[in-house]
Scaffold this active site. Structure first.
Site, PDB file in Angstrom:
ATOM      1  CG  HIS A 270      -2.053  -0.867   1.237  1.00 38.47           C
ATOM      2  ND1 HIS A 270      -2.182  -1.747   2.343  1.00 38.47           N
ATOM      3  CD2 HIS A 270      -2.594  -1.413   0.583  1.00 38.47           C
ATOM      4  CE1 HIS A 270      -3.232  -2.664   2.227  1.00 38.47           C
ATOM      5  NE2 HIS A 270      -3.793  -2.290   0.820  1.00 38.47           N
TER       6      HIS A 270
ATOM      7  CB  SER B   6      -4.983  -6.061   4.019  1.00 36.90           C
ATOM      8  OG  SER B   6      -3.861  -4.716   4.209  1.00 36.90           O
TER       9      SER B   6
ATOM     10  NE  ARG C 113      -3.071  -7.823  -4.591  1.00 39.13           N
ATOM     11  CZ  ARG C 113      -3.932  -8.368  -3.936  1.00 39.13           C
ATOM     12  NH1 ARG C 113      -3.624  -8.199  -2.374  1.00 39.13           N
ATOM     13  NH2 ARG C 113      -5.085  -8.117  -4.144  1.00 39.13           N
TER      14      ARG C 113
ATOM     15  CE  LYS D 299     -15.526  -7.338   3.654  1.00 39.78           C
ATOM     16  NZ  LYS D 299     -13.977  -7.587   2.913  1.00 39.78           N
TER      17      LYS D 299
END
Length: 169
Positions: free
Chosen positions: A27, A137, A100, A51
């Site tokens: 990040h 993460s 990614r 969440k």
């Protein structure tokens, strides 16, 4: 780029959105690179009440403020709702997203097209540094939960917070 004299210079602004639970070196790589391209980079921490994160929104904001302080042109904020509304409220014309892998592109392209269709906001894709191409993460949390070494994946402040929160199992 300048605006009429009464308005002053026009600032090039972008947003880097995410949950940042926790913020990783991947990040920070994207945020740092965006901070070199834009006058102001807003880092927007998404609030998803459905969440349960490892860190509260306030803790994420604090960790991000501490880990991005050196850049000087990064503003840390939280938001809920549509990212395009966040952008409209702040007159941000661009979203910066790190990619990614090809699988990221498939999803992010759909989001970029939707965001552009809703508001005209552009999305810029930045390829991740290969060092962080596997990093997420979720993966950091899973490894840290089981006592694995994530010291090379997160900033020292985050490592300390993770260790305190998750403990060593």
């Amino acid at each position: 780029m300048t605006a009429p004299e009464s308005e002053g210079p026009v600032l090039r602004r972008a947003v880097c959105p995410g949950s940042f639970d926790p913020v990783t070196n991947g990040h920070l790589d994207i945020i740092e690179r965006a901070s070199r391209l834009y006058d102001v980079v807003h880092v927007a921490v998404m609030i998803n009440k459905s969440k349960k994160g490892v860190f509260t929104i306030d803790e994420r904001l604090d960790l991000l403020r501490r880990t991005t302080a050196e850049y000087g042109n990064v503003e840390i904020e939280s938001f809920h709702g549509l990212l395009v509304d966040f952008c409209k409220e702040r007159e941000i014309p661009a979203i910066v997203k790190g990619l990614r892998a090809v699988s990221d592109f498939d999803y992010e392209l759909q989001m970029a097209q939707m965001n552009h269709g809703l508001s005209g906001v552009e999305t810029l894709f930045v390829p991740t540094n290969p060092t962080y191409s596997f990093l997420s993460s979720s993966l950091v949390k899973e490894v840290a939960t089981w006592g694995g070494d994530v010291s090379h994946l997160v900033p020292p402040e985050v490592l300390t917070a993770l260790t305190e929160r998750l403990g060593r199992r």
